[in-house]
Design a protein around this motif. Sequence first.
Motif, short mmCIF file in Angstrom:
data_model
loop_
_atom_site.label_atom_id
_atom_site.label_comp_id
_atom_site.label_asym_id
_atom_site.label_seq_id
_atom_site.Cartn_x
_atom_site.Cartn_y
_atom_site.Cartn_z
N THR A 106 134.17 69.57 -11.93
CA THR A 106 134.86 70.00 -10.84
C THR A 106 136.54 69.91 -11.10
O THR A 106 137.28 70.85 -11.04
CB THR A 106 134.47 69.43 -9.45
N GLY A 122 135.15 77.62 -14.14
CA GLY A 122 134.06 76.76 -14.45
C GLY A 122 133.95 76.85 -16.00
O GLY A 122 133.89 77.75 -16.51
N SER A 133 127.85 72.28 -8.40
CA SER A 133 127.65 73.33 -7.59
C SER A 133 126.58 73.66 -6.92
O SER A 133 126.63 74.21 -5.63
CB SER A 133 128.00 74.65 -8.55
N ARG A 136 126.66 72.03 -3.26
CA ARG A 136 127.54 72.42 -2.16
C ARG A 136 127.10 73.80 -1.85
O ARG A 136 127.98 74.75 -1.16
CB ARG A 136 129.34 72.48 -2.50
N LEU A 137 125.98 74.12 -2.21
CA LEU A 137 125.53 75.79 -2.27
C LEU A 137 125.28 76.28 -0.91
O LEU A 137 125.67 77.38 -0.63
CB LEU A 137 124.35 75.86 -3.12
N SER A 158 129.29 81.64 -6.89
CA SER A 158 130.10 80.41 -6.16
C SER A 158 129.74 79.38 -7.23
O SER A 158 130.70 78.43 -7.28
CB SER A 158 129.37 80.06 -4.98
N SER A 159 128.64 79.48 -7.95
CA SER A 159 128.73 78.19 -9.20
C SER A 159 129.82 78.35 -10.28
O SER A 159 130.36 77.46 -10.72
CB SER A 159 127.40 78.20 -9.86
N THR A 162 133.35 76.49 -10.41
CA THR A 162 133.53 75.20 -11.11
C THR A 162 132.61 75.00 -12.28
O THR A 162 132.66 74.25 -13.13
CB THR A 162 133.43 74.12 -10.07
N HIS A 163 131.35 75.58 -12.25
CA HIS A 163 130.36 75.38 -13.20
C HIS A 163 129.61 76.44 -13.70
O HIS A 163 128.72 77.22 -12.91
CB HIS A 163 129.23 74.63 -12.57
N CYS A 168 123.58 76.15 -14.50
CA CYS A 168 124.11 75.75 -13.20
C CYS A 168 123.93 77.12 -12.35
O CYS A 168 123.66 77.10 -11.37
CB CYS A 168 125.44 75.54 -13.12
N CYS A 172 121.49 77.58 -8.99
CA CYS A 172 122.10 78.10 -7.71
C CYS A 172 121.27 79.44 -7.31
O CYS A 172 121.20 79.67 -6.06
CB CYS A 172 123.66 78.18 -7.78
#
Length: 316
Positions: A106, A122, A133, A136-137, A158-159, A162-163, A168, A172
């Motif tokens: 992150t 990411g 990630s 915080r999904l 959304s992943s 940062t990832h 990842c 997610c």
Amino acid sequence: MTRGLDPLERYYGSMLGLAIGDAMGAPVEGLAPGMFPKVTNFSGGGVNNIEPGEWTDDTALAMCLAESLVAKNGFDAPDAMDRIRQWWRAGYWSCREIAFGIGTTTQAAIEYYEAEGAPFSGLSTESSASNGSLMRLAPVPLYYAESPKDAIQFSGDSSRLTHAARLCVDACRYYGALIVGAVQGVPKDELLAPGYSPVRGVWLCQPLTGEVENVARGSYWEKAPPAIRGRGDVISCMEAALWAFASTDNFADGVIAAVNLGEDADTTAAVYGQLAGAYYGISSIPDGWRDTILYRKKIIRLAERLYQASRELAGK
Ligand code: MG
Ligand code: MG
């Protein structure tokens, strides 16, 4: 049996469940299993010197995403990344005046974002496939619960903030699908059946990568600790959270099972709590835990806004 629950109960349960898992696991974060007395309630201490009920980066970043979704009427990558950056630089949505507990992947993404201005910052290397990630999904599948195809797509997107490692992104996507199913009241045996999705055929059109698919097929049913571990890589983390969910029949027993795996305990339990809270609902969470969690009212209010937004999105 949780079929008859009011959906709003599930939104409260998911967001509060995430925070409770995070707060309960934080005092034993980084410790090997068996190296600490069994955790059955909030306590204090640990690497971040936690106060009982205080949560860490997992919850703070989930709240950043939730605020972004409701403020921008949907997933808005630059806005979400700005809020993630604000957390790290200015303590936005942190329990404390400053942010704490940031993961290396992150941090690298925020620094890349500051240098380049590209919101999907990411790393995509295999070695960066950590659980930062997934932890915080929940706000994403909650926001898009009435539109499961979007929920799966934006869970993956959304992943990538940062990832961006395939593991990842796909973890997610799959876990987002499970949270949507839980919110819809899908029974546990159906939810945990091989390759569950609220969208028919989605994994055929857009397959999950091997190791994620292996978990989605139920790898955790055959395992127990020490084969199940609360490690920081996304596959171990998702497998451990699903093991805790599958091997217990109520919110409290599952969160205790997740926390006592040690290692990345706050995150394993936060991942568990997102799904289990959606499945069992807020009323299944012990009163003492609900009342102790820091900023409970703010979390509840944001969960309610996610619920309202999801209804508006569905034209209800
Ligand atoms: Mg944490
Ligand atoms: Mg952690």
